[in-house]
Write an enzyme that holds these catalytic residues in place. Sequence first.
Site, PDB file in Angstrom:
ATOM      1  N   ARG A  25       5.328  19.595 -35.898  1.00 59.26           N
ATOM      2  CA  ARG A  25       4.993  18.182 -36.092  1.00 59.26           C
ATOM      3  C   ARG A  25       3.971  17.939 -37.196  1.00 59.26           C
ATOM      4  O   ARG A  25       3.721  16.795 -37.550  1.00 59.26           O
ATOM      5  CB  ARG A  25       4.495  17.599 -34.770  1.00 59.26           C
ATOM      6  CG  ARG A  25       5.600  17.561 -33.742  1.00 59.26           C
ATOM      7  CD  ARG A  25       5.110  17.088 -32.416  1.00 59.26           C
ATOM      8  NE  ARG A  25       4.764  15.683 -32.439  1.00 59.26           N
ATOM      9  CZ  ARG A  25       4.318  15.030 -31.373  1.00 59.26           C
ATOM     10  NH1 ARG A  25       4.139  15.647 -30.244  1.00 59.26           N
ATOM     11  NH2 ARG A  25       4.042  13.755 -31.457  1.00 59.26           N
ATOM     12  N   HIS A  68       9.090  25.940 -40.182  1.00 60.78           N
ATOM     13  CA  HIS A  68       7.756  25.354 -39.961  1.00 60.78           C
ATOM     14  C   HIS A  68       6.618  26.350 -40.103  1.00 60.78           C
ATOM     15  O   HIS A  68       5.525  26.103 -39.629  1.00 60.78           O
ATOM     16  CB  HIS A  68       7.662  24.659 -38.601  1.00 60.78           C
ATOM     17  CG  HIS A  68       8.748  23.667 -38.355  1.00 60.78           C
ATOM     18  ND1 HIS A  68       8.961  22.585 -39.178  1.00 60.78           N
ATOM     19  CD2 HIS A  68       9.698  23.608 -37.400  1.00 60.78           C
ATOM     20  CE1 HIS A  68       9.997  21.894 -38.726  1.00 60.78           C
ATOM     21  NE2 HIS A  68      10.472  22.505 -37.659  1.00 60.78           N
ATOM     22  N   PRO A  91      -2.166  22.341 -27.721  1.00 62.73           N
ATOM     23  CA  PRO A  91      -3.271  23.245 -27.531  1.00 62.73           C
ATOM     24  C   PRO A  91      -4.556  22.506 -27.164  1.00 62.73           C
ATOM     25  O   PRO A  91      -5.075  21.716 -27.938  1.00 62.73           O
ATOM     26  CB  PRO A  91      -3.423  23.919 -28.886  1.00 62.73           C
ATOM     27  CG  PRO A  91      -2.359  23.318 -29.749  1.00 62.73           C
ATOM     28  CD  PRO A  91      -1.948  22.057 -29.118  1.00 62.73           C
ATOM     29  N   GLU A  92      -5.038  22.799 -25.994  1.00 59.05           N
ATOM     30  CA  GLU A  92      -6.354  22.349 -25.586  1.00 59.05           C
ATOM     31  C   GLU A  92      -7.252  23.586 -25.586  1.00 59.05           C
ATOM     32  O   GLU A  92      -6.811  24.659 -26.010  1.00 59.05           O
ATOM     33  CB  GLU A  92      -6.285  21.702 -24.206  1.00 59.05           C
ATOM     34  CG  GLU A  92      -5.265  20.563 -24.157  1.00 59.05           C
ATOM     35  CD  GLU A  92      -5.190  19.879 -22.810  1.00 59.05           C
ATOM     36  OE1 GLU A  92      -6.226  19.825 -22.126  1.00 59.05           O
ATOM     37  OE2 GLU A  92      -4.120  19.404 -22.437  1.00 59.05           O
TER      38      GLU A  92
END
Length: 270
Positions: A110, A91, A2-3
């Site tokens: 992650r 997750h 995500p930017e």
Amino acid sequence: MPELPEVETTIRGLKSIVGSKIINIKINTSKLRYFIPKSILLINNVRITKIKRKGKFIIFYLQNKHSIVFHLGMSGRLRLYKKIEFKHNKHDHFLLKTNNGKILIFNDPRRFGFIDYGLHKIIDSRKYLISLGIDALSTTLSGPYLFFKISKSIVPIKQILLNQTIIAGIGNIYASEILFNAKISPLKRGKDLKLYQCNMICKSTRKILKKAINSGGSTLRDFVATDGTLGNFQNNFKVYDREGKKVSGKVVKKIIQYGRSTYFCPFIQK
DNA sequence: AGTGAGGCCTGAAAGC
DNA sequence: TGCTTTCAGGCCTCAC
């Protein structure tokens, strides 16, 4: 992942819980990049007054004078479910229920992302927020600002664009796309850039990021909006992940800078 | 102070 | 097919 455009897409998808009250919070994994402050579990019947983006950070302002901060890291996402549609996924580290029947999930394979919580003034003074440079979409971002900031730097401009303390919001994908649009080589050192080139970079930054937002962000591996829809902007990449392919009739090259891949066209970008 | 390498994690894709 | 290796969109810490 995500930017800025993906974070902005996420924020826009959260509109339906602005003004609602948080009635329950559950932590499944307390250690993400950092530990989630346990005090967050004390939130009970507290209204979310607004949700804002700062660079790549998402900030919930609550009526109890506290803020919740989400950073998505590389693989994090926020998904919003209607209560009846929700089912648990691997997750899913954090869950937030609202009084209008929504469930917000922070999912991050992650675990490079993090969640922070505290009084507004404590959060506002966090180093990760106060050190942020001008937001990439702010109208105050200007060529002269960038020029002034980097005029002594020997760091290549690609790496400078990733530096959140100078411009906040640009990540590895859009850095390549922005420099291609500005026709500037990613290898060019900060101090070697002229003012007009800094102007071009700022102009390209706005253009590329806005276009990406309008496409709902980019989905490479796993970005999805809060409702699960995929972004589209990856279809508009001119250079990113296009090694060996052609752009305007010229071949795209891939190099590694500071351990990160950079894509550019040496014939077009000088 | 500024710079650059290493590390945190998991999973998908590529390599064998 | 299945095991192993490589690589990934972020960013902090630490040595130099």
